[in-house]
Design a protein around this motif. Structure first.
Motif, PDB file in Angstrom:
ATOM      1  N   TYR A   1       9.459 -12.395  -1.068  1.00 25.26           N
ATOM      2  CA  TYR A   1       8.406 -13.216  -0.469  1.00 25.26           C
ATOM      3  C   TYR A   1       7.518 -12.382   0.462  1.00 25.26           C
ATOM      4  CZ  TYR A   1       6.101 -16.891   2.226  1.00 25.26           C
ATOM      5  OH  TYR A   1       5.167 -17.674   2.839  1.00 25.26           O
ATOM      6  N   GLU A   2       8.154 -11.530   1.268  1.00 28.00           N
ATOM      7  CA  GLU A   2       7.378 -10.693   2.194  1.00 28.00           C
ATOM      8  C   GLU A   2       6.461  -9.731   1.458  1.00 28.00           C
ATOM      9  OE1 GLU A   2      10.245  -8.838   4.825  1.00 28.00           O
ATOM     10  OE2 GLU A   2      10.805 -10.834   5.535  1.00 28.00           O
ATOM     11  N   VAL A   3       6.960  -9.151   0.378  1.00 28.28           N
ATOM     12  CA  VAL A   3       6.186  -8.127  -0.331  1.00 28.28           C
ATOM     13  C   VAL A   3       5.098  -8.741  -1.211  1.00 28.28           C
ATOM     14  CG1 VAL A   3       6.314  -6.230  -2.011  1.00 28.28           C
ATOM     15  CG2 VAL A   3       8.098  -6.483  -0.274  1.00 28.28           C
ATOM     16  N   THR A   4       5.435  -9.846  -1.907  1.00 28.24           N
ATOM     17  CA  THR A   4       4.496 -10.366  -2.911  1.00 28.24           C
ATOM     18  C   THR A   4       3.852 -11.695  -2.540  1.00 28.24           C
ATOM     19  OG1 THR A   4       6.164 -11.658  -4.090  1.00 28.24           O
ATOM     20  CG2 THR A   4       5.945  -9.339  -4.726  1.00 28.24           C
ATOM     21  N   GLY A   5       4.415 -12.404  -1.580  1.00 28.03           N
ATOM     22  CA  GLY A   5       3.899 -13.739  -1.253  1.00 28.03           C
ATOM     23  C   GLY A   5       4.421 -14.814  -2.188  1.00 28.03           C
ATOM     24  N   VAL A   6       5.264 -14.417  -3.147  1.00 28.81           N
ATOM     25  CA  VAL A   6       5.844 -15.382  -4.087  1.00 28.81           C
ATOM     26  C   VAL A   6       7.243 -15.761  -3.604  1.00 28.81           C
ATOM     27  CG1 VAL A   6       6.763 -15.661  -6.433  1.00 28.81           C
ATOM     28  CG2 VAL A   6       4.549 -14.534  -6.080  1.00 28.81           C
ATOM     29  N   LYS A   7       7.541 -17.073  -3.667  1.00 27.89           N
ATOM     30  CA  LYS A   7       8.902 -17.514  -3.358  1.00 27.89           C
ATOM     31  C   LYS A   7       9.670 -17.628  -4.676  1.00 27.89           C
ATOM     32  CE  LYS A   7       7.804 -19.906   0.911  1.00 27.89           C
ATOM     33  NZ  LYS A   7       7.669 -21.175   1.630  1.00 27.89           N
ATOM     34  N   PRO A   8      10.508 -16.647  -4.978  1.00 31.30           N
ATOM     35  CA  PRO A   8      11.184 -16.659  -6.285  1.00 31.30           C
ATOM     36  C   PRO A   8      12.171 -17.812  -6.384  1.00 31.30           C
ATOM     37  CG  PRO A   8      12.110 -14.947  -4.880  1.00 31.30           C
ATOM     38  CD  PRO A   8      10.940 -15.518  -4.129  1.00 31.30           C
ATOM     39  N   ASN A   9      12.235 -18.461  -7.553  1.00 34.49           N
ATOM     40  CA  ASN A   9      13.165 -19.584  -7.717  1.00 34.49           C
ATOM     41  C   ASN A   9      14.151 -19.382  -8.866  1.00 34.49           C
ATOM     42  OD1 ASN A   9      11.453 -19.948  -9.844  1.00 34.49           O
ATOM     43  ND2 ASN A   9      10.576 -21.881  -9.128  1.00 34.49           N
TER      44      ASN A   9
ATOM     45  N   GLU B   1      15.660  -4.060  -4.123  1.00 35.45           N
ATOM     46  CA  GLU B   1      14.814  -3.791  -2.961  1.00 35.45           C
ATOM     47  C   GLU B   1      13.745  -2.728  -3.270  1.00 35.45           C
ATOM     48  OE1 GLU B   1      16.846  -2.125   0.382  1.00 35.45           O
ATOM     49  OE2 GLU B   1      15.234  -2.696   1.766  1.00 35.45           O
ATOM     50  N   ALA B   2      12.518  -3.015  -2.851  1.00 34.38           N
ATOM     51  CA  ALA B   2      11.455  -2.012  -2.932  1.00 34.38           C
ATOM     52  C   ALA B   2      11.469  -1.246  -1.618  1.00 34.38           C
ATOM     53  CB  ALA B   2      10.107  -2.692  -3.147  1.00 34.38           C
ATOM     54  N   LYS B   3      11.978  -0.016  -1.665  1.00 36.97           N
ATOM     55  CA  LYS B   3      12.165   0.721  -0.415  1.00 36.97           C
ATOM     56  C   LYS B   3      10.903   1.448   0.019  1.00 36.97           C
ATOM     57  CE  LYS B   3      17.140   1.266  -0.772  1.00 36.97           C
ATOM     58  NZ  LYS B   3      18.109   1.877  -1.679  1.00 36.97           N
ATOM     59  N   THR B   4      10.122   1.930  -0.935  1.00 32.46           N
ATOM     60  CA  THR B   4       8.934   2.706  -0.588  1.00 32.46           C
ATOM     61  C   THR B   4       7.679   1.846  -0.738  1.00 32.46           C
ATOM     62  OG1 THR B   4       8.586   3.444  -2.863  1.00 32.46           O
ATOM     63  CG2 THR B   4      10.057   4.783  -1.495  1.00 32.46           C
ATOM     64  N   GLU B   5       6.597   2.322  -0.157  1.00 31.68           N
ATOM     65  CA  GLU B   5       5.310   1.625  -0.286  1.00 31.68           C
ATOM     66  C   GLU B   5       4.902   1.535  -1.741  1.00 31.68           C
ATOM     67  OE1 GLU B   5       3.213  -0.315   1.401  1.00 31.68           O
ATOM     68  OE2 GLU B   5       4.891  -0.225   2.818  1.00 31.68           O
ATOM     69  N   ARG B   6       5.144   2.629  -2.465  1.00 27.87           N
ATOM     70  CA  ARG B   6       4.803   2.676  -3.891  1.00 27.87           C
ATOM     71  C   ARG B   6       5.555   1.584  -4.672  1.00 27.87           C
ATOM     72  NH1 ARG B   6       1.719   2.636  -7.972  1.00 27.87           N
ATOM     73  NH2 ARG B   6       2.459   3.671  -9.863  1.00 27.87           N
ATOM     74  N   GLN B   7       6.865   1.444  -4.360  1.00 23.55           N
ATOM     75  CA  GLN B   7       7.656   0.417  -5.057  1.00 23.55           C
ATOM     76  C   GLN B   7       7.150  -0.990  -4.727  1.00 23.55           C
ATOM     77  OE1 GLN B   7      11.477   1.927  -3.670  1.00 23.55           O
ATOM     78  NE2 GLN B   7      12.162   2.169  -5.778  1.00 23.55           N
TER      79      GLN B   7
ATOM     80  N   ARG C   1       4.128  -5.891  -6.431  1.00 21.70           N
ATOM     81  CA  ARG C   1       2.948  -6.768  -6.391  1.00 21.70           C
ATOM     82  C   ARG C   1       2.220  -6.758  -7.733  1.00 21.70           C
ATOM     83  NH1 ARG C   1       2.966  -5.251  -0.781  1.00 21.70           N
ATOM     84  NH2 ARG C   1       1.977  -3.254  -1.184  1.00 21.70           N
ATOM     85  N   GLN C   2       2.229  -5.578  -8.391  1.00 24.24           N
ATOM     86  CA  GLN C   2       1.563  -5.467  -9.695  1.00 24.24           C
ATOM     87  C   GLN C   2       2.220  -6.406 -10.721  1.00 24.24           C
ATOM     88  OE1 GLN C   2       1.388  -1.416 -11.247  1.00 24.24           O
ATOM     89  NE2 GLN C   2       0.493  -2.140 -13.177  1.00 24.24           N
ATOM     90  N   ILE C   3       3.556  -6.495 -10.666  1.00 20.15           N
ATOM     91  CA  ILE C   3       4.292  -7.402 -11.573  1.00 20.15           C
ATOM     92  C   ILE C   3       3.736  -8.814 -11.427  1.00 20.15           C
ATOM     93  CG2 ILE C   3       6.527  -8.543 -11.920  1.00 20.15           C
ATOM     94  CD1 ILE C   3       7.883  -5.883 -11.044  1.00 20.15           C
TER      95      ILE C   3
ATOM     96  N   GLY D   1      14.467  -2.875 -11.313  1.00 28.93           N
ATOM     97  CA  GLY D   1      13.240  -2.238 -10.849  1.00 28.93           C
ATOM     98  C   GLY D   1      12.919  -2.716  -9.454  1.00 28.93           C
ATOM     99  N   PRO D   2      11.757  -2.396  -8.893  1.00 31.48           N
ATOM    100  CA  PRO D   2      10.646  -1.701  -9.535  1.00 31.48           C
ATOM    101  C   PRO D   2      10.739  -0.173  -9.408  1.00 31.48           C
ATOM    102  CG  PRO D   2       9.960  -2.542  -7.399  1.00 31.48           C
ATOM    103  CD  PRO D   2      11.396  -2.932  -7.578  1.00 31.48           C
ATOM    104  N   SER D   3      10.177   0.495 -10.452  1.00 32.85           N
ATOM    105  CA  SER D   3      10.109   1.959 -10.443  1.00 32.85           C
ATOM    106  C   SER D   3       8.888   2.378 -11.271  1.00 32.85           C
ATOM    107  CB  SER D   3      11.379   2.542 -11.069  1.00 32.85           C
ATOM    108  OG  SER D   3      11.334   2.379 -12.471  1.00 32.85           O
TER     109      SER D   3
END
Ligand code: ZN
Length: 370
Positions: A249-257, A198-204, A209-211, A173-175
């Motif tokens: 990180y850019e999209v959600t502000g979370v640093k995935p580990n 990759e989230a290519k669109t604004e919607r994605q 971020r919703q996740i 995802g996301p979709s």
């Protein structure tokens, strides 16, 4: 009397002079031709040497780029020899010496014995792969830190094993299907894990971020998800990993580990390099998760029943203490969405609770099964 007469001596002197002149002309023609031939030969040699030099440096570059990969083909071409020779420690001068000689016997002997010996010596120093002729052998440089040196996370101090726990994980995802799955998870107050592309669109991006906003775990999957590209080399994999990390990180502000390898940690595309990939990923602090239960919802003949049974029945029958469940939430997996609610209800009824992954959860890995 002609012999001994003045006339005779005159003729003798003429004859000697003419002879000397003819000899001088003949020898200058002879040596001139020889010299010109030599010049041509020199030119040819110089061209050959120049060609060899540039090919060799190209070969050296290729080796450097290929993460010190030495390939021993079953029937090597001259190009392969350049690669092999430079890989096994020969210099450009060595190569030129043997090629300018042009003695077939010597070349054969050299490539037969001496080159083999040096190659064996070289290959035996490589820690990964086999040294059988015809198989790639990968050099573990153990240093990939130059690729995105800042993409490093804090590793977990210990692993936890939570019993009677099921970790639902959704890949690709996301979709819009992600949104439907989030709705169901919210209804049952369950947290899950999403390994995203990759989230290519604004919607994605919004869905990504919703996740995070709804308290689920977001993990790295891939930017491109193109197996050939990602697993072309250790470097390509790390590029993809680091790009995905930065993207999340850019999209959600979370640093995935945590991460899930596309195709799992060991697959047909990375068999020769997975050791190095795993070593480098682990060195950077990431924890990777494979699965022990798969919905097989990415297969073409998947049906509602096969997805449901692959999960609920196998958890029921295996009496496993904990399950990491693989499902997909890409845009074409509408069928998966329709199974999630029943899976949640029926797996709960078996006495399991649902939790999201975090890097403290002891991973289930193909290479280190417990
Ligand atoms: Zn995937």
């Amino acid at each position: 009397m002609y012999f001994g007469s003045v006339k005779f001596f005159k003729h003798l002197i003429y004859t000697i002079i003419i002879g000397v002149i003819i000899l001088a002309i003949a020898s200058s023609i002879f040596f001139g031709i020889m010299y010109l031939g030599k010049l041509a030969k020199c030119d040819e040699l110089e061209t050959n040497v120049g060609m060899l030099e540039s090919e060799l440096s190209a070969a050296n570059d290729k080796i450097a780029l290929d993460s010190k990969k030495a390939y021993v083909p079953a029937s090597p071409t001259i190009d392969d020899f350049y690669l092999l020779m430079s890989a096994s420690g020969y210099t450009a001068t060595d190569v030129m010496e043997f090629f300018s000689d042009n003695e077939t016997d010597e070349l054969e002997e050299f490539f037969g014995d001496e080159l083999d010996r040096r190659l064996d010596e070289y290959l035996s120093t490589l820690p990964v792969g086999t040294t059988d002729s015809g198989t790639p052998n990968t050099h573990d440089t153990s240093d990939y830190s130059y690729i995105y040196p800042d993409v490093v996370v804090e590793p977990p101090s210990e692993y936890l094993i939570e019993k009677n726990t099921v970790y639902l994980t959704f890949d690709d995802g996301p979709s819009e299907n992600t949104v439907d799955i989030l709705k169901i998870l919210d209804k049952y107050d369950i947290k899950a894990t999403f390994f995203v592309v990759e989230a290519k669109t604004e919607r994605q991006k919004e869905i990504m971020r919703q996740i995070v906003d709804e308290g689920h775990t977001i993990g790295i999957h891939s930017i491109s998800h193109v197996y050939n590209k990602i697993y072309a080399s250790v470097e390509s994999y790390l590029e993809d990993l680091c790009n995905t990390y930065n993207h999340i990180y850019e999209v959600t502000g979370v640093k995935p580990n945590i991460l899930r390898f596309p195709g799992g940690s060991i697959n047909n595309y990375n068999r020769l390099i997975y050791h190095q990939i795993i070593a480098e990923v682990t060195r950077r602090g990431f924890v990777y998760y494979d699965w022990n239960v798969s919905g097989e919802d990415a297969t073409r003949d998947a049906t509602w029943t096969t997805i449901y049974n692959n999960i609920v029945k196998s958890i029921e029958n295996s009496s496993t203490e904990r399950a990491i469940v693989l499902l997909h939430d890409s845009g074409d997996k509408d069928l998966t969405v329709t199974t999630v609610e029943d899976i949640i209800q029926d797996v709960s009824a078996l006495g399991y609770s649902f939790k999201p992954l975090n890097n403290n959860v002891k991973p289930i890995n193909f290479s280190y099964r417990d």
